[in-house]
Design a protein around this motif. Sequence first.
Motif, PDB file in Angstrom:
ATOM      1  N   ASP B 275       0.811  -1.219   0.000  1.00  0.00           N
ATOM      2  CA  ASP B 275       0.000   0.000   0.000  1.00  0.00           C
ATOM      3  C   ASP B 275       0.846   1.271   0.000  1.00  0.00           C
ATOM      4  O   ASP B 275       0.527   2.253   0.674  1.00  0.00           O
ATOM      5  N   THR B 294      -1.277   3.239   3.571  1.00  0.00           N
ATOM      6  CA  THR B 294      -2.097   2.501   4.544  1.00  0.00           C
ATOM      7  C   THR B 294      -1.243   1.441   5.239  1.00  0.00           C
ATOM      8  O   THR B 294      -1.134   0.308   4.749  1.00  0.00           O
ATOM      9  N   ASP B 297      -2.592  -2.675   6.536  1.00  0.00           N
ATOM     10  CA  ASP B 297      -3.924  -2.592   5.929  1.00  0.00           C
ATOM     11  C   ASP B 297      -4.727  -3.879   6.147  1.00  0.00           C
ATOM     12  O   ASP B 297      -4.243  -4.967   5.872  1.00  0.00           O
ATOM     13  N   TYR B 301      -6.875  -2.190   0.675  1.00  0.00           N
ATOM     14  CA  TYR B 301      -6.716  -0.885   0.024  1.00  0.00           C
ATOM     15  C   TYR B 301      -5.413  -0.840  -0.790  1.00  0.00           C
ATOM     16  O   TYR B 301      -4.501  -0.034  -0.510  1.00  0.00           O
ATOM     17  N   ASN B 328      -7.852   4.037  -0.445  1.00  0.00           N
ATOM     18  CA  ASN B 328      -8.241   4.181   0.955  1.00  0.00           C
ATOM     19  C   ASN B 328      -9.124   5.396   1.213  1.00  0.00           C
ATOM     20  O   ASN B 328      -9.496   5.664   2.358  1.00  0.00           O
ATOM     21  N   SER B 353     -10.212   5.575   9.400  1.00  0.00           N
ATOM     22  CA  SER B 353      -9.183   6.455   9.927  1.00  0.00           C
ATOM     23  C   SER B 353      -9.842   7.802  10.202  1.00  0.00           C
ATOM     24  O   SER B 353     -10.771   8.209   9.495  1.00  0.00           O
TER      25      SER B 353
END
Lengths: 257, 548
Positions: B275, B294, B297, B301, B328, B353
């Motif tokens: 990622d 990310t 993850d 994503y 993401n 997030s």
Amino acid sequence: MKTKTRLTLFVMTVVLAAGTYSLAQMSDHIYTSQVIETGSRVYVRHCALCHGPDGSWVEGIDLARGRFHLAVSDEDLRRAILSGAADGRMPAVNLSEADLAGIIAYIRTGFEPEGSAVAIGNVLRGRGLFEGKGECTACHRVNGRGPRTAPDLSDIGAIRTPGALQRSLIAPASALLPINRAVTIVTRDGEKITGRRLNEDTYTVQLIDAEERLRSLVKSNLVSYEISATPTHEPTSLSSDEVADVIAYLLALRGQL
Amino acid sequence: MRVVALFCLAAIVLSSDRVIAEVDFERILHAAEEPHNWLTYNGGYSSQRYSKLKQITRRNVDKLELKWILQNQVFGAWQSNPIIVDGIMYLTERPNDVMAVDAVTGRVFWIYRHTPAANTQVCCGANNRGVAVLGDKVYSGTLDGSLIALDRINGKLLWSVEVGDVNLAYSVTMAPIAVKDKIIVGVGGGEYGIRGYVVAYDAASGEQAWKFYTIPGPGEPGHDTWQGDDWEHGGAPVWITGSFDPALNLTYWGVGNPGPDWNAGQRPGDNLYSDSVVALDADSGELKWHFQFTPNDGYDYDSVQVPVLVDRDWQGKPAKLMLWANRNGYFYVLDRVTGKFLLGKPFVKVNWSSGLDENGRPIPTPQPDGMPTWPGNQGGTNWYPPSYSPRTDLFYFSAWEDYATIYQAIEQEYVPGGLFLGGGFSVKVPVHGAPTIGIGRTWPINYWTDEVGHASLMAMDPDTGQAVWKYEQFDVSDSGMLTTASDLLFTGGREGYLHALDARNGKLLWKVALGGQIVMAPVTYMVAGVQFVTVISGNAMATFALQD
């Protein structure tokens, strides 16, 4: 997913998408929720990537609703899983007996691991209620009889799980599929159209109107377009035994195969 | 029309001077200066998918008419992106063919048929996304993990090298890219526990020049972001074509998800370079910098978006930037010299997030079991290529709005060559059992409706990370973007419409219903003074030009 400690008996009437249907051919399967939950884990691990989370991604197949290419019996499912199918497009999956039993139970119960037991009553009594006291035929059509404005139910037993049918009867707002929502439209010409949505894209909407005409409308020609979140029928006033009978009848509607 | 005449002349000169005009590195380097061709997957090394052609304008775009259709005889999502060189189109089609097509008539010169090995495993369809052209050769990856070089004139196989082991589910789905004298590809297999890499080959011989593992081995920086032997089968595939900055001599690659996909707890640590975007020296493959979008993850994503390279001012000073709308749900601006994080803003609803810190690292807010996560598994956007127009200074991409999924993590042991997912997901639906969005669209009726997600074409201001305008569709869209010097924006969607919008304000100028899902980006080119726009819809490639 939480592990259930309580052993719920999930009674599922298995009717397979094979040729003719008769009551005599129905067999009662009892799967425990533990077995079904095992199946849901197996499904996620081995099947979901291709078949999709709801089992409908492979063309012509809808696992949750009992639509298969070739499999008729549990044994057929077992063979397809262990040996692969569709000329190798479905790979063989080597599963333990427990996992195999689980995945078959999960498929047969329509992917409802958390589903409560759905009582299934008497088909003939259910038909009587469907056509009489339940007033279902005021909107629904079955095998060529009744209006077309609401969805035709001739094959509803093949495309809905018992749990979904029960929800449709007792809590329709939690069961109405988005595509079936009632729409009210006013065109630039001043025509007011009510109906049930059949298809929609960015620029157009297709529907069946109150006079059972198929209409395709260009959105830029509409003055207003309202989609109702409210189902067109109230929760049924039938008793729970009567609901069980209606579900039995609906499950017996398998379409003209 | 003067420009048009010049292009005509150029084409005539090229075709009369030589039997075949070599596509050397210099030509690709200056691809923007010969907009009658489309020389790389993303139309040039900066991957802006912006063409200087402007015969088709905002005023006459409604005079576009169909010129030809090429039908693929093998059904399934056709994600290929053609390359056009002096009137000849090179593309891949299902299952793994490479073909040369007359770009004016759609008639086929040759087909090279590659039948992938029977044990080929590609998670999400047999998608070969296209070719690279260099010199007198065409290069293509194969779904069973090889890179092949073909004679550009007659389609004959010149060499084939194994990029990855098909028995371990390595595949090549991306279009290769030619940089200098090398052909560079990455590997797919993020759902099968591979260890990803980017690898460069000598364009003439197929000899391996360098290889960069996207998961560092023991002793390498970043290895400590993995525990135990997780790094050996931690995924981090590279399945979308990267970009190249010749001045910095850096190639840029988006790296995919760590494995197993949905059980982040099973592989503690940041899991570098999953990622992430990695900047690799074009000659040596050496890592110059990385930026991870990310860490650890658990949502799949992938950061396999196209790195879009843009030179423009940043806070009043000229800057070399990289624009990135990530799966993401955040839009990023990075300094592509150093990898420094400059800006990050959510462009769709994000709840995994709560925001990004000053270094661009997300503050994780994992949702309780059974609760939906936004954006859903297919992401706020995905692999489909965006476009940047230097004229509007806007960045265009397809986003998925109001789309969420519910994740389930399961402990899973790695078995070589087997699926390595660590759980699964279901799409958030309005009522139990309602149909959901699939990976692609294979049904003409939209049963799932916009209640489970819909497309929003976003025109992003790079300075603010805010969309200046949006163009919404009822279904979701996996279509990429094309912009032109006449301020046209072409894109598709799963409903099968090809749209031409005013790139300045998002006004719809023209559309045509092609009937099948559009899962790639349109391209444009010019032959004999006529500008064409080509797009694949369903199993058909359709090409348009202005009425004669």
